[in-house]
Design a protein around this motif. Structure first.
Motif, short mmCIF file in Angstrom:
data_model
loop_
_atom_site.label_atom_id
_atom_site.label_comp_id
_atom_site.label_asym_id
_atom_site.label_seq_id
_atom_site.Cartn_x
_atom_site.Cartn_y
_atom_site.Cartn_z
N ALA A 43 0.76 -1.31 -0.11
CA ALA A 43 -0.31 0.46 0.24
C ALA A 43 0.87 1.35 0.01
O ALA A 43 0.98 2.47 -1.11
CB ALA A 43 -1.09 0.39 1.46
N PRO A 44 1.99 1.19 0.52
CA PRO A 44 2.48 2.65 0.94
C PRO A 44 3.58 2.88 -0.88
O PRO A 44 3.20 3.94 -0.98
CB PRO A 44 3.82 1.98 1.45
N ASP A 75 5.09 3.54 16.11
CA ASP A 75 3.76 3.38 15.39
C ASP A 75 3.32 4.02 14.16
O ASP A 75 1.85 3.73 13.77
CB ASP A 75 2.66 4.61 16.93
N THR A 76 3.52 5.18 13.56
CA THR A 76 3.43 4.99 12.30
C THR A 76 4.42 5.06 10.85
O THR A 76 5.98 5.69 11.30
CB THR A 76 2.64 6.50 12.17
N LEU A 77 3.84 4.93 10.54
CA LEU A 77 4.64 5.38 8.88
C LEU A 77 4.25 6.88 8.18
O LEU A 77 2.93 6.50 7.82
CB LEU A 77 4.66 4.13 7.76
N ARG A 78 5.09 7.61 8.03
CA ARG A 78 4.69 8.26 6.95
C ARG A 78 5.68 8.95 5.80
O ARG A 78 6.96 8.30 5.87
CB ARG A 78 5.01 9.67 7.79
N ILE A 79 4.90 9.33 4.66
CA ILE A 79 5.34 9.00 3.29
C ILE A 79 5.72 10.74 3.49
O ILE A 79 4.02 11.17 3.21
CB ILE A 79 4.04 8.89 2.39
N GLU A 80 6.89 11.85 2.56
CA GLU A 80 5.86 13.36 2.74
C GLU A 80 6.69 13.13 1.43
O GLU A 80 8.09 12.86 0.37
CB GLU A 80 7.11 14.22 3.78
N VAL A 81 6.20 13.94 0.15
CA VAL A 81 6.09 13.92 -1.60
C VAL A 81 7.12 16.13 -1.03
O VAL A 81 5.52 16.23 -1.18
CB VAL A 81 5.92 13.91 -2.02
N THR A 82 7.64 16.75 -1.50
CA THR A 82 7.92 17.86 -1.89
C THR A 82 8.23 18.07 -2.55
O THR A 82 9.29 18.02 -3.13
CB THR A 82 9.42 18.65 -0.86
N ASP A 83 7.13 18.82 -4.06
CA ASP A 83 8.04 19.73 -4.76
C ASP A 83 7.91 21.11 -5.10
O ASP A 83 7.62 21.74 -3.90
CB ASP A 83 6.31 19.79 -5.65
N ALA A 84 8.14 22.04 -5.80
CA ALA A 84 8.89 23.17 -5.92
C ALA A 84 7.18 24.17 -6.60
O ALA A 84 7.45 24.64 -6.63
CB ALA A 84 9.70 23.42 -7.18
N THR A 125 4.40 20.32 0.89
CA THR A 125 4.85 18.64 0.45
C THR A 125 3.55 17.88 1.54
O THR A 125 1.95 18.19 1.37
CB THR A 125 5.38 19.40 2.36
N VAL A 126 3.28 17.29 -0.42
CA VAL A 126 1.93 16.08 0.43
C VAL A 126 2.67 15.16 0.68
O VAL A 126 3.81 14.53 0.84
CB VAL A 126 1.26 15.98 -0.99
N TRP A 127 1.44 14.64 1.82
CA TRP A 127 2.36 13.79 2.86
C TRP A 127 0.78 12.57 2.99
O TRP A 127 -0.20 13.25 2.92
CB TRP A 127 2.42 14.02 4.28
N ALA A 128 1.32 11.61 3.67
CA ALA A 128 0.35 10.18 3.93
C ALA A 128 0.89 9.64 5.01
O ALA A 128 2.53 9.58 5.39
CB ALA A 128 0.57 9.23 2.68
#
Length: 137
Positions: A43-44, A75-84, A125-128
């Motif tokens: 899923a990630p 407890d948590t897995l965090r995904i961050e995608v940072t764009d310009a 940043t869009v995070w999940a």
């Protein structure tokens, strides 16, 4: 946000070109990192693929890369995608009929939480996040 990131025990960060190739590489590299951490990755990996593709497609500024961060504590897995492109915030998922734009519906369905944060200028940043105890960890 850097103080929040420092709290995560496991961290993987990479800067990639804002291209389709960079988006594919983000998914592949993060999947291997999650495997090495012993965490579920199916899923990630889908969420990473979508957020990285969005960064390469909608967040692209010529000559600017995007950054992927995969962070985990007990407890948590965090995904961050940072764009310009801080001026282009993703719209909440719309389930209406259309030809494209279903990626954030997928992110919302797979992740326990997701959102955006602005900055540093001109970035966003869009995070999940995924709750790990639910995955048997």
């Amino acid at each position: 946000m850097n103080q929040e990131i420092a709290a995560y025990k496991l961290q993987f960060k990479v800067q990639l070109s804002a291209t389709r190739r960079g988006a594919r590489l983000a998914r592949l590299l993060a999947t291997e990192e999650l495997r090495s951490w012993g965490l579920p990755f199916e899923a990630p990996a889908q969420v990473i693929a979508e957020l990285a593709a969005n960064a390469a497609t909608h967040g692209c500024v010529p000559g600017r890369d995007f950054r992927l961060a995969v962070l985990s504590d007990a407890d948590t897995l965090r995904i961050e995608v940072t764009d310009a492109r801080g001026d282009r915030l993703p719209a909440p998922p719309d389930t209406g009929v259309r030809e494209s734009g279903y990626g954030l519906i997928l992110v919302e369905a797979l992740a326990d939480r997701w959102g955006t944060c602005c900055g540093p200028f001109p970035c966003k940043t869009v995070w999940a996040e995924f709750d790990l105890p639910m995955w048997g960890r």
